[in-house]
Write a protein that holds these residues in place. Sequence first.
Motif, PDB file in Angstrom:
ATOM      1  N   ILE A  78      36.189  25.600  74.126  1.00  0.00           N
ATOM      2  CA  ILE A  78      37.411  25.011  74.702  1.00  0.00           C
ATOM      3  C   ILE A  78      37.543  23.545  74.263  1.00  0.00           C
ATOM      4  O   ILE A  78      38.647  23.062  74.002  1.00  0.00           O
ATOM      5  N   LEU A  81      38.701  23.528  70.711  1.00  0.00           N
ATOM      6  CA  LEU A  81      40.141  23.846  70.664  1.00  0.00           C
ATOM      7  C   LEU A  81      40.950  22.587  70.977  1.00  0.00           C
ATOM      8  O   LEU A  81      41.961  22.312  70.322  1.00  0.00           O
ATOM      9  N   PHE A 140      41.283  31.682  69.994  1.00  0.00           N
ATOM     10  CA  PHE A 140      41.419  30.213  69.959  1.00  0.00           C
ATOM     11  C   PHE A 140      41.488  29.739  68.509  1.00  0.00           C
ATOM     12  O   PHE A 140      42.212  28.815  68.186  1.00  0.00           O
ATOM     13  N   ALA A 143      44.918  29.270  66.557  1.00  0.00           N
ATOM     14  CA  ALA A 143      45.948  28.384  67.125  1.00  0.00           C
ATOM     15  C   ALA A 143      47.025  27.996  66.116  1.00  0.00           C
ATOM     16  O   ALA A 143      48.195  27.887  66.467  1.00  0.00           O
ATOM     17  N   THR A 150      46.638  32.530  71.044  1.00  0.00           N
ATOM     18  CA  THR A 150      45.807  31.459  71.613  1.00  0.00           C
ATOM     19  C   THR A 150      46.228  31.156  73.044  1.00  0.00           C
ATOM     20  O   THR A 150      45.374  30.987  73.924  1.00  0.00           O
ATOM     21  N   LEU A 154      43.966  31.600  76.371  1.00  0.00           N
ATOM     22  CA  LEU A 154      43.725  30.513  77.334  1.00  0.00           C
ATOM     23  C   LEU A 154      43.931  30.978  78.771  1.00  0.00           C
ATOM     24  O   LEU A 154      43.224  30.544  79.681  1.00  0.00           O
ATOM     25  N   TYR A 157      40.777  32.974  79.700  1.00  0.00           N
ATOM     26  CA  TYR A 157      39.506  32.267  79.549  1.00  0.00           C
ATOM     27  C   TYR A 157      38.790  31.941  80.871  1.00  0.00           C
ATOM     28  O   TYR A 157      37.601  32.252  81.005  1.00  0.00           O
TER      29      TYR A 157
END
Length: 199
Positions: A78, A81, A140, A143, A150, A154, A157
């Motif tokens: 994360i 990202l 991810f 993106a 993506t 999210l 997640y």
Amino acid sequence: FTAKKAENGGGDLTESQMSEVASEALASLASVAVPASDYKSAKDINTIESTQESLLEFATKAEAVFLKNTGNASKSEILYLQDAIEKNDESAFSHIAEIAKMYRDTAVGLSVLPVPRELAGDTLSLINAMMRVSGIASDFAKANTDPLATMLALQQYPKAVLVLGNAFINIGKIYKTAGISLPDGAPGASFVNLIENIV
């Protein structure tokens, strides 16, 4: 969109209204998006009798699987990202792909181990959560090419990471209940004490 436009008397939507519409649309899309099916089911887990010896052996073997599948990433998927999006850091995508592979290979490695019966349910949860997080991390990494994938990833997640964390917490509790305490550096300790070490 049309309802919001009507609220505005047919006028253009403000930036915050557009953002609200986009959020509602994404939430609606996420609610109908079917998450990937579980990688393994209970019948796929090779369960063995739970004894102090089998629990210790499993911890040692599981730790070996994790150690075999470590990469060069220095932070979580994360955060990479975030770097990719906010800092336009293209190298972050290769780190995310590496992390996705690490999760996937670890899930595969754990799934072939004989599991003490006591640990079977939580180990199954751990394996499936790792495979799910692997898929999410793979999304991810898209993106730039598939932003919708993506965004949907999210949305999934937090729940996937929660399941992953809970599986580790429960596994740690089972070892404590069985009277098994592994000091740092002992075979299997980094697996059994993973959440304890993070917190």
